[in-house]
Design a protein around this motif. Sequence first.
Motif, PDB file in Angstrom:
ATOM      1  N   LYS A 158       0.901  -1.198  -0.128  1.00 16.36           N
ATOM      2  CA  LYS A 158       0.074   0.002   0.004  1.00 16.36           C
ATOM      3  C   LYS A 158       0.838   1.265  -0.085  1.00 16.36           C
ATOM      4  O   LYS A 158       0.473   2.237   0.693  1.00 16.36           O
ATOM      5  CB  LYS A 158      -0.933   0.027   1.232  1.00 16.36           C
ATOM      6  CG  LYS A 158      -1.767  -1.229   1.281  1.00 16.36           C
ATOM      7  CD  LYS A 158      -3.115  -0.948   0.586  1.00 16.36           C
ATOM      8  CE  LYS A 158      -3.892  -2.050   0.824  1.00 16.36           C
ATOM      9  NZ  LYS A 158      -4.649  -2.623  -0.297  1.00 16.36           N
ATOM     10  N   CYS A 159       1.964   1.026  -0.607  1.00 16.18           N
ATOM     11  CA  CYS A 159       2.897   2.463  -0.743  1.00 16.18           C
ATOM     12  C   CYS A 159       3.699   2.154  -1.927  1.00 16.18           C
ATOM     13  O   CYS A 159       3.894   1.133  -2.669  1.00 16.18           O
ATOM     14  CB  CYS A 159       3.760   2.468   0.296  1.00 16.18           C
ATOM     15  SG  CYS A 159       5.349   1.360   0.421  1.00 16.18           S
ATOM     16  N   PRO A 160       4.526   3.130  -2.552  1.00 12.30           N
ATOM     17  CA  PRO A 160       5.474   2.972  -3.687  1.00 12.30           C
ATOM     18  C   PRO A 160       6.418   2.249  -3.160  1.00 12.30           C
ATOM     19  O   PRO A 160       6.954   1.813  -1.991  1.00 12.30           O
ATOM     20  CB  PRO A 160       5.841   4.276  -3.710  1.00 12.30           C
ATOM     21  CG  PRO A 160       4.867   5.289  -3.264  1.00 12.30           C
ATOM     22  CD  PRO A 160       4.258   4.599  -2.103  1.00 12.30           C
ATOM     23  N   ILE A 161       6.989   1.320  -4.078  1.00 10.41           N
ATOM     24  CA  ILE A 161       7.889   0.260  -3.933  1.00 10.41           C
ATOM     25  C   ILE A 161       8.974   0.447  -5.129  1.00 10.41           C
ATOM     26  O   ILE A 161       8.809   0.729  -6.039  1.00 10.41           O
ATOM     27  CB  ILE A 161       7.437  -1.081  -4.109  1.00 10.41           C
ATOM     28  CG1 ILE A 161       8.423  -2.244  -3.885  1.00 10.41           C
ATOM     29  CG2 ILE A 161       6.461  -1.478  -5.301  1.00 10.41           C
ATOM     30  CD1 ILE A 161       7.659  -3.702  -3.564  1.00 10.41           C
ATOM     31  N   LEU A 162      10.084   0.192  -4.554  1.00 12.85           N
ATOM     32  CA  LEU A 162      11.341   0.283  -5.076  1.00 12.85           C
ATOM     33  C   LEU A 162      12.138  -0.864  -5.370  1.00 12.85           C
ATOM     34  O   LEU A 162      12.457  -1.498  -4.401  1.00 12.85           O
ATOM     35  CB  LEU A 162      12.387   1.464  -4.765  1.00 12.85           C
ATOM     36  CG  LEU A 162      13.792   1.619  -5.467  1.00 12.85           C
ATOM     37  CD1 LEU A 162      13.531   2.061  -6.904  1.00 12.85           C
ATOM     38  CD2 LEU A 162      14.534   2.690  -4.733  1.00 12.85           C
ATOM     39  N   ILE A 163      12.064  -1.723  -6.438  1.00 19.35           N
ATOM     40  CA  ILE A 163      12.651  -2.962  -6.396  1.00 19.35           C
ATOM     41  C   ILE A 163      14.093  -2.713  -7.038  1.00 19.35           C
ATOM     42  O   ILE A 163      14.099  -2.397  -8.159  1.00 19.35           O
ATOM     43  CB  ILE A 163      11.914  -3.928  -7.512  1.00 19.35           C
ATOM     44  CG1 ILE A 163      10.629  -4.144  -6.712  1.00 19.35           C
ATOM     45  CG2 ILE A 163      12.640  -5.443  -7.629  1.00 19.35           C
ATOM     46  CD1 ILE A 163       9.665  -4.969  -7.672  1.00 19.35           C
ATOM     47  N   VAL A 164      15.163  -3.132  -6.305  1.00 13.44           N
ATOM     48  CA  VAL A 164      16.484  -2.827  -6.753  1.00 13.44           C
ATOM     49  C   VAL A 164      16.946  -4.201  -7.514  1.00 13.44           C
ATOM     50  O   VAL A 164      16.920  -5.285  -6.565  1.00 13.44           O
ATOM     51  CB  VAL A 164      17.290  -2.484  -5.601  1.00 13.44           C
ATOM     52  CG1 VAL A 164      18.927  -2.460  -6.162  1.00 13.44           C
ATOM     53  CG2 VAL A 164      16.821  -1.273  -4.796  1.00 13.44           C
ATOM     54  N   LYS A 165      17.288  -4.422  -8.786  1.00 12.02           N
ATOM     55  CA  LYS A 165      17.648  -5.526  -9.291  1.00 12.02           C
ATOM     56  C   LYS A 165      19.253  -5.610  -9.032  1.00 12.02           C
ATOM     57  O   LYS A 165      19.809  -4.590  -8.814  1.00 12.02           O
ATOM     58  CB  LYS A 165      17.497  -5.186 -10.992  1.00 12.02           C
ATOM     59  CG  LYS A 165      15.882  -5.438 -10.971  1.00 12.02           C
ATOM     60  CD  LYS A 165      15.844  -5.245 -12.623  1.00 12.02           C
ATOM     61  CE  LYS A 165      14.420  -5.473 -12.826  1.00 12.02           C
ATOM     62  NZ  LYS A 165      13.872  -5.963 -14.253  1.00 12.02           N
ATOM     63  N   PRO A 166      19.622  -6.825  -9.106  1.00 18.81           N
ATOM     64  CA  PRO A 166      21.025  -6.987  -8.895  1.00 18.81           C
ATOM     65  C   PRO A 166      21.942  -6.280 -10.134  1.00 18.81           C
ATOM     66  O   PRO A 166      21.413  -6.036 -11.282  1.00 18.81           O
ATOM     67  CB  PRO A 166      21.382  -8.644  -9.070  1.00 18.81           C
ATOM     68  CG  PRO A 166      20.126  -9.024  -9.585  1.00 18.81           C
ATOM     69  CD  PRO A 166      18.985  -8.092  -9.742  1.00 18.81           C
ATOM     70  N   PRO A 167      23.135  -5.906  -9.713  1.00 15.02           N
ATOM     71  CA  PRO A 167      24.034  -5.369 -10.524  1.00 15.02           C
ATOM     72  C   PRO A 167      24.347  -6.283 -11.775  1.00 15.02           C
ATOM     73  O   PRO A 167      24.366  -7.482 -11.578  1.00 15.02           O
ATOM     74  CB  PRO A 167      25.173  -5.026  -9.899  1.00 15.02           C
ATOM     75  CG  PRO A 167      25.427  -5.851  -8.724  1.00 15.02           C
ATOM     76  CD  PRO A 167      23.797  -6.243  -8.355  1.00 15.02           C
TER      77      PRO A 167
END
Length: 182
Positions: A158-167
């Motif tokens: 129920k909020c913005p989500i930042l998905i950090v992909k592996p380098p």
Amino acid sequence: MESEVERKKLRVLVAVDESENSFYAIEWAMDHLRDVISAEPDTGRAGGLLTLLHVHPPYAHYVYPAAAAVFAATSVPESVKKEREERTAALFTRALQICRGKMVKAETLVLEGDPKDVICQAVEQMHVDLLVIGNRGLGMIKRAFLGSVSDYCAHHAKCPILIVKPPRESSTSTATATASSK
């Protein structure tokens, strides 16, 4: 006059586990969000609130045969609990070192349950402004069979989500690894 964004303390939740991608997500968040979550000593304004959340999956209760009777193990062996606590302490020690290195204060939280559900519940209960979560980089087929915590959270949080992909691996390091394995 300050804008509402500058006055509001942002609540950022970073979901962490023992994977390298999780620690990469912490580092990425520290590098890119430090201005909105760290304190500002020059102005006296407090920064946002950073919470590191680790979710323990529930203990699996096994059924053991004993002679002619069958019984379920309902208690968790003390050694299993101790190992879990030690691994969690090591995880948070490493995560908090990353935060301290970037001059960001963080709190830690440990919950138990299905990680994808617990993360989404924590987001809602804590009124989180941004969820940061690492991505293991599963392919489409593995993700379909194994499920993806980040994918679930992207659809249910129920909020913005930042998905950090592996380098990404650089082409030179991939070539070197391939050449050294021959």
